[in-house]
Design a protein around this motif. Structure first.
Motif, mmCIF file in Angstrom:
data_model
loop_
_atom_site.group_PDB
_atom_site.id
_atom_site.type_symbol
_atom_site.label_atom_id
_atom_site.label_comp_id
_atom_site.label_asym_id
_atom_site.label_seq_id
_atom_site.Cartn_x
_atom_site.Cartn_y
_atom_site.Cartn_z
ATOM 1 N N ALA A 43 7.901 -5.004 -2.920
ATOM 2 C CA ALA A 43 7.782 -4.925 -4.384
ATOM 3 C C ALA A 43 6.963 -6.101 -4.922
ATOM 4 C CB ALA A 43 9.166 -4.902 -5.028
ATOM 5 N N VAL A 44 7.117 -7.266 -4.308
ATOM 6 C CA VAL A 44 6.321 -8.425 -4.723
ATOM 7 C C VAL A 44 4.853 -8.183 -4.381
ATOM 8 C CG1 VAL A 44 5.973 -10.909 -4.458
ATOM 9 C CG2 VAL A 44 8.292 -9.976 -4.462
ATOM 10 N N ARG A 45 4.588 -7.651 -3.178
ATOM 11 C CA ARG A 45 3.216 -7.322 -2.795
ATOM 12 C C ARG A 45 2.620 -6.297 -3.759
ATOM 13 N NH1 ARG A 45 0.881 -2.887 -2.236
ATOM 14 N NH2 ARG A 45 2.464 -2.050 -0.890
ATOM 15 N N ARG A 46 3.376 -5.261 -4.091
ATOM 16 C CA ARG A 46 2.891 -4.240 -5.036
ATOM 17 C C ARG A 46 2.639 -4.833 -6.413
ATOM 18 N NH1 ARG A 46 6.864 -1.114 -2.945
ATOM 19 N NH2 ARG A 46 8.073 -1.262 -4.847
ATOM 20 N N GLN A 47 3.494 -5.763 -6.848
ATOM 21 C CA GLN A 47 3.304 -6.415 -8.136
ATOM 22 C C GLN A 47 1.923 -7.054 -8.194
ATOM 23 O OE1 GLN A 47 4.944 -6.298 -10.821
ATOM 24 N NE2 GLN A 47 4.501 -8.119 -12.007
ATOM 25 N N LEU A 48 1.503 -7.673 -7.090
ATOM 26 C CA LEU A 48 0.206 -8.344 -7.058
ATOM 27 C C LEU A 48 -0.946 -7.362 -6.871
ATOM 28 C CD1 LEU A 48 -1.436 -10.918 -7.143
ATOM 29 C CD2 LEU A 48 -0.916 -11.258 -4.715
ATOM 30 N N THR A 49 -0.829 -6.441 -5.918
ATOM 31 C CA THR A 49 -1.956 -5.531 -5.667
ATOM 32 C C THR A 49 -2.115 -4.478 -6.755
ATOM 33 O OG1 THR A 49 -0.591 -4.168 -4.192
ATOM 34 C CG2 THR A 49 -1.970 -5.874 -3.163
ATOM 35 N N ASP A 50 -1.046 -4.173 -7.492
ATOM 36 C CA ASP A 50 -1.151 -3.228 -8.613
ATOM 37 C C ASP A 50 -1.593 -3.907 -9.906
ATOM 38 O OD1 ASP A 50 -0.311 -1.289 -6.873
ATOM 39 O OD2 ASP A 50 1.653 -0.978 -7.801
ATOM 40 N N HIS A 51 -1.457 -5.215 -9.975
ATOM 41 C CA HIS A 51 -1.830 -6.009 -11.162
ATOM 42 C C HIS A 51 -2.655 -7.198 -10.693
ATOM 43 C CE1 HIS A 51 1.183 -3.632 -13.270
ATOM 44 N NE2 HIS A 51 2.014 -3.911 -12.284
ATOM 45 N N PHE A 52 -3.825 -6.910 -10.124
ATOM 46 C CA PHE A 52 -4.591 -7.958 -9.455
ATOM 47 C C PHE A 52 -5.100 -9.036 -10.406
ATOM 48 C CE2 PHE A 52 -7.932 -9.587 -6.521
ATOM 49 C CZ PHE A 52 -7.074 -9.934 -5.497
ATOM 50 N N TRP A 53 -5.002 -8.804 -11.697
ATOM 51 C CA TRP A 53 -5.364 -9.856 -12.648
ATOM 52 C C TRP A 53 -4.441 -11.062 -12.509
ATOM 53 C CZ3 TRP A 53 -1.412 -10.996 -15.882
ATOM 54 C CH2 TRP A 53 -0.440 -10.014 -16.083
ATOM 55 N N LEU A 54 -3.294 -10.904 -11.834
ATOM 56 C CA LEU A 54 -2.403 -12.035 -11.562
ATOM 57 C C LEU A 54 -3.006 -12.997 -10.549
ATOM 58 C CD1 LEU A 54 0.978 -10.089 -11.211
ATOM 59 C CD2 LEU A 54 0.317 -11.604 -13.106
ATOM 60 N N PHE A 55 -3.929 -12.516 -9.721
ATOM 61 C CA PHE A 55 -4.590 -13.326 -8.695
ATOM 62 C C PHE A 55 -5.442 -14.363 -9.403
ATOM 63 C CE2 PHE A 55 -7.483 -13.730 -4.941
ATOM 64 C CZ PHE A 55 -6.520 -13.863 -3.954
ATOM 65 N N PRO A 56 -5.278 -15.669 -9.095
ATOM 66 C CA PRO A 56 -5.925 -16.708 -9.900
ATOM 67 C C PRO A 56 -7.450 -16.698 -9.883
ATOM 68 C CG PRO A 56 -4.730 -17.667 -8.047
ATOM 69 C CD PRO A 56 -4.434 -16.204 -8.048
ATOM 70 N N VAL A 57 -8.064 -16.062 -8.908
ATOM 71 C CA VAL A 57 -9.528 -16.011 -8.872
ATOM 72 C C VAL A 57 -10.014 -14.561 -8.825
ATOM 73 C CG1 VAL A 57 -9.909 -18.309 -7.885
ATOM 74 C CG2 VAL A 57 -9.477 -16.387 -6.354
#
Length: 182
Positions: free
Chosen positions: A63-77
Motif C-alpha cells: 500500500a505504501v508502494r502504491r501510494q507513491l507509484t499512484d501519486h508520483f508527484w510525492l517523489f521529490p524529483v
C-alpha cells in the motif's frame, strides 16, 4: 523546497565529469556482463540507504508502494513524470533527467537512468518497502551496469551519494505522513 532547487546544481557538478560509461576491457577470457536490471549482483554497487517511515500498523508495504507509484508527484524529483507510473514508462525527472520505470512489484519499484541523464545511463535505483511489528521502512539501493566517469571519481561520487541520501530522506519524510492515507 530549498533542497530541491539545488538538484540541478549538484547534478551539474557530475555532468561536467561524465564522458560516458567506461569501455569494456575486451579481454579474450572476459565473461559476459550480468543483466543489471535484475539486481546489483555482479554489477557496480553505488549505495544502499535505509529510512524509517514510521508506525503504520494497519498498512501493508504494498500500500505504501502504491501510494507513491499512484501519486508520483510525492517523489521529490518527479519533474515531468505523470501522477501514476508503471513498468515501461519513460519520463524526465527534475532537471530534464530521463528515466525508465524498469519494474514495479508488490513492495518495490525500480527506475533506470537513460542516455542524457546527468549522472549517466545505466544507473538502477530500487525503492523497497517493508514492515516489521507495524514499523515501515524504505530501502533505497543504487547500482550501475559499469562505473561511469562520475561514479569512478571521488568528488563526483561523493556528491552523488550525499545528494541521493538527502533526496531519499525527503521522500521518506513525505511517505512517513502520506502512508496514513495509503
Amino acid at each position: 523546497m530549498p533542497g530541491i532547487v539545488a538538484v540541478p546544481v549538484a547534478l551539474a557538478l557530475c555532468a561536467g565529469l561524465l564522458a560516458g560509461p567506461a569501455a569494456p576491457s575486451g579481454a579474450a577470457g572476459e565473461s559476459a556482463r550480468p543483466d543489471c536490471r535484475a539486481g546489483p549482483a555482479g554489477c557496480y554497487g553505488l549505495y544502499t540507504y535505509g529510512y524509517s517511515l514510521g508506525l503504520h500498523p494497519f498498512t501493508e508495504p504494498d500500500a505504501v508502494r502504491r501510494q507513491l507509484t499512484d501519486h508520483f508527484w510525492l517523489f521529490p524529483v518527479s519533474g515531468g513524470c505523470a501522477g501514476r507510473i508503471s513498468a515501461g514508462a519513460r519520463c524526465e525527472l527534475l532537471g530534464g533527467n530521463p528515466v525508465e520505470v524498469e519494474a514495479v512489484g508488490d513492495d518495490f519499484f525500480q527506475i533506470n537512468t537513460l542516455p542524457g541523464h546527468q549522472l549517466g545511463r545505466g544507473m538502477h535505483i530500487r525503492f523497497a518497502f517493508s514492515r516489521t511489528f507495524g514499523f515501515h521502512s524504505m530501502t533505497v539501493r543504487a547500482w550501475q551496469d559499469r562505473p561511469s566517469d562520475c561514479t569512478g571519481g571521488v568528488l563526483c561520487s561523493a556528491v552523488n551519494r550525499a545528494f541521493a541520501r538527502a533526496t531519499w530522506w525527503v521522500l521518506a519524510r513525505t511517505l512517513w505522513w502520506s502512508a496514513y492515507a495509503a
